[in-house]
Enzyme design. Structure first.
Site, PDB file in Angstrom:
ATOM      1  N   ARG A  17       0.823  -1.204   0.000  1.00  0.00           N
ATOM      2  CA  ARG A  17       0.000   0.000   0.000  1.00  0.00           C
ATOM      3  C   ARG A  17       0.864   1.265   0.000  1.00  0.00           C
ATOM      4  NH1 ARG A  17      -3.789  -1.195   5.086  1.00  0.00           N
ATOM      5  NH2 ARG A  17      -1.869  -2.262   5.729  1.00  0.00           N
ATOM      6  N   LYS A  76       1.797   2.034   7.419  1.00  0.00           N
ATOM      7  CA  LYS A  76       2.035   1.240   8.624  1.00  0.00           C
ATOM      8  C   LYS A  76       3.068   1.897   9.530  1.00  0.00           C
ATOM      9  CE  LYS A  76       0.437  -2.074   9.587  1.00  0.00           C
ATOM     10  NZ  LYS A  76      -0.799  -2.232  10.410  1.00  0.00           N
ATOM     11  N   TYR A  95      -1.038   4.600  10.427  1.00  0.00           N
ATOM     12  CA  TYR A  95      -1.573   3.594  11.348  1.00  0.00           C
ATOM     13  C   TYR A  95      -0.432   3.114  12.254  1.00  0.00           C
ATOM     14  CZ  TYR A  95      -5.576   3.187   8.120  1.00  0.00           C
ATOM     15  OH  TYR A  95      -6.664   3.436   7.330  1.00  0.00           O
ATOM     16  N   HIS A  97      -0.968   1.689  15.857  1.00  0.00           N
ATOM     17  CA  HIS A  97      -1.354   0.556  16.716  1.00  0.00           C
ATOM     18  C   HIS A  97      -0.342   0.356  17.839  1.00  0.00           C
ATOM     19  CE1 HIS A  97      -4.591  -0.504  13.975  1.00  0.00           C
ATOM     20  NE2 HIS A  97      -3.743  -0.517  12.969  1.00  0.00           N
ATOM     21  N   GLU A 119      -5.527   5.842  12.872  1.00  0.00           N
ATOM     22  CA  GLU A 119      -6.675   4.982  13.172  1.00  0.00           C
ATOM     23  C   GLU A 119      -7.525   5.551  14.306  1.00  0.00           C
ATOM     24  OE1 GLU A 119      -3.338   3.170  15.750  1.00  0.00           O
ATOM     25  OE2 GLU A 119      -3.541   4.121  13.774  1.00  0.00           O
ATOM     26  N   ASP A 270      -3.351  -6.580  14.767  1.00  0.00           N
ATOM     27  CA  ASP A 270      -2.663  -5.284  14.763  1.00  0.00           C
ATOM     28  C   ASP A 270      -2.654  -4.641  16.145  1.00  0.00           C
ATOM     29  OD1 ASP A 270      -1.698  -4.809  12.084  1.00  0.00           O
ATOM     30  OD2 ASP A 270      -3.787  -4.723  11.457  1.00  0.00           O
TER      31      ASP A 270
END
Length: 367
Positions: A17, A76, A95, A97, A119, A270
């Site tokens: 991505r 990520k 993102y 996490h 997120e 995740d």
């Protein structure tokens, strides 16, 4: 003052991505200089030429991109090979996490940079950057489950979809948020019988009203829920507590009681996973086998379809980038009720209550 925004090539294993696609960067002309690492969009079908035509400047290496850029717009969380590229002037936007990653959280604090977990951006009690990836992940969980049930994957050799009036496959979905609802809808579409498990009775009633005889519903933790997990052909773990580690909802004893060749897909990985003892898998090594049961916990599941995922991600992400491009962006960002939950680390301070609680770290507050 013109900001410098960098779009790096993702280096997480099997991640194709890209955070922003070419058509969505033209709007930032005059607000930011856009730098794109060469081939950053290739996995999603976008070339360097596409980005250049949209007004971006292509840089040959990650080192150069990070050196030039103030804002690092990622998909990520930073990987270990990127740690040395980070410095205190960076704003990481992606993102993250963090609730399941103590070492990364400590590193970001030590770097004294600003880390924004996209997120956790909110809009009217929803998470607009989490929802599209959750829907994709919910669909992929069933798609992967179908693949792993095949004999060649050591599955029980069962076709999840129906080829007659007989519903000969059972799918149990635990957690009925966006991921769970997508998995439920996909499973019913292909002809499986679905059991939905959640802590919210109202959500379960809505699902029962929508799908009727094609679904059964149980409250999480009940004997009926446990039985549905242990007798399922495919279990989708879709529990989400935004910003926090999810609870364990599938135990090792549950796995021991399942028929060999059954499949569990833990979409909550995740944030740390909702299956006891689970560890992250990759797209190239997508599962482990425990007591004959296939357990899959692919940490970047939407990365399996990078073109679809990148378009959906960029379509939503672009709406929030300009919040970082104004002069007094931090003051405005930290005062916004919708944006503030995503501002998790700043200048060596951990600002997220959820992350602090999950990792047993000290929480700081801005003054």
């Amino acid at each position: 003052m013109i900001k410098k925004l960098g779009i790096p090539k993702e280096v997480k294993k099997d991640e194709g991505r890209v955070s922003l696609i070419p058509e969505h960067i033209t709007q930032f002309t005059g607000l930011a200089d856009i730098f794109v690492e060469t081939n950053a969009g290739l996995g999603s079908g976008f070339t360097d030429e596409d980005y250049q035509s949209a007004g971006a400047k292509i840089v040959p290496t990650a080192h150069e991109l990070y050196d030039i850029s103030e804002i690092i717009c990622k998909v990520k969380e930073p990987q270990e090979q990127e740690f040395e590229l980070l410095n205190s002037s960076h704003v990481i936007f992606g993102y993250l996490h963090l609730a399941s990653n103590l070492s990364l959280t400590k590193m970001l604090i030590e770097k004294k940079l600003t880390a924004i977990a996209t997120e956790m951006i909110m809009d009217e009690d929803e998470y607009p950057l989490l929802i599209p990836m959750s829907k994709i992940a919910g669909n992929l969980a069933v798609q992967k489950g179908m693949q792993f049930l095949e004999y060649s994957s050591a599955g029980k050799g069962l076709l999840l979809s129906s080829i007659s009036d007989e519903r000969n496959s059972k799918v149990t979905v635990i957690g009925c948020g966006e991921v769970g609802k997508s998995s439920i809808h996909k499973s019913i579409q292909i002809g499986a019988f679905v059991t939905a498990i959640d802590v919210n009775e109202n959500i379960l009633k809505e699902l029962k009203n929508k799908y009727g005889e094609n679904i059964s519903t149980h409250i999480s933790g009940s004997d009926e829920a446990t039985e549905a997990i242990r007798t399922a052909d495919l279990v989708v773990g879709a529990v989400l507590l935004p910003g926090r580690k999810p609870p364990i909802v599938v135990t090792q004893e549950d796995i021991n009681q399942m028929e060999k060749g059954s499949v569990i897909v833990d979409v909550a990985i995740d944030q740390g996973g909702c299956v006891e003892g689970v560890t992250p898998n990759t797209h190239s090594e997508p599962f482990e086998i425990r007591n004959g049961v296939i357990v899959s916990a692919i940490a970047n599941l939407p990365g399996a379809v990078p073109k679809t995922s990148s378009i959906e991600l960029s379509t939503n992400l672009q709406k929030y980038v300009d919040n970082l491009l104004i002069e007094n962006w931090f003051e405005e960002y930290s005062k916004s009720e919708n944006l503030k939950p995503s501002l998790q680390i700043h200048s060596g301070l951990l600002l997220s209550e959820e992350v602090a609680e999950s990792l047993s770290l000290s929480l700081s507050k801005l003054v």
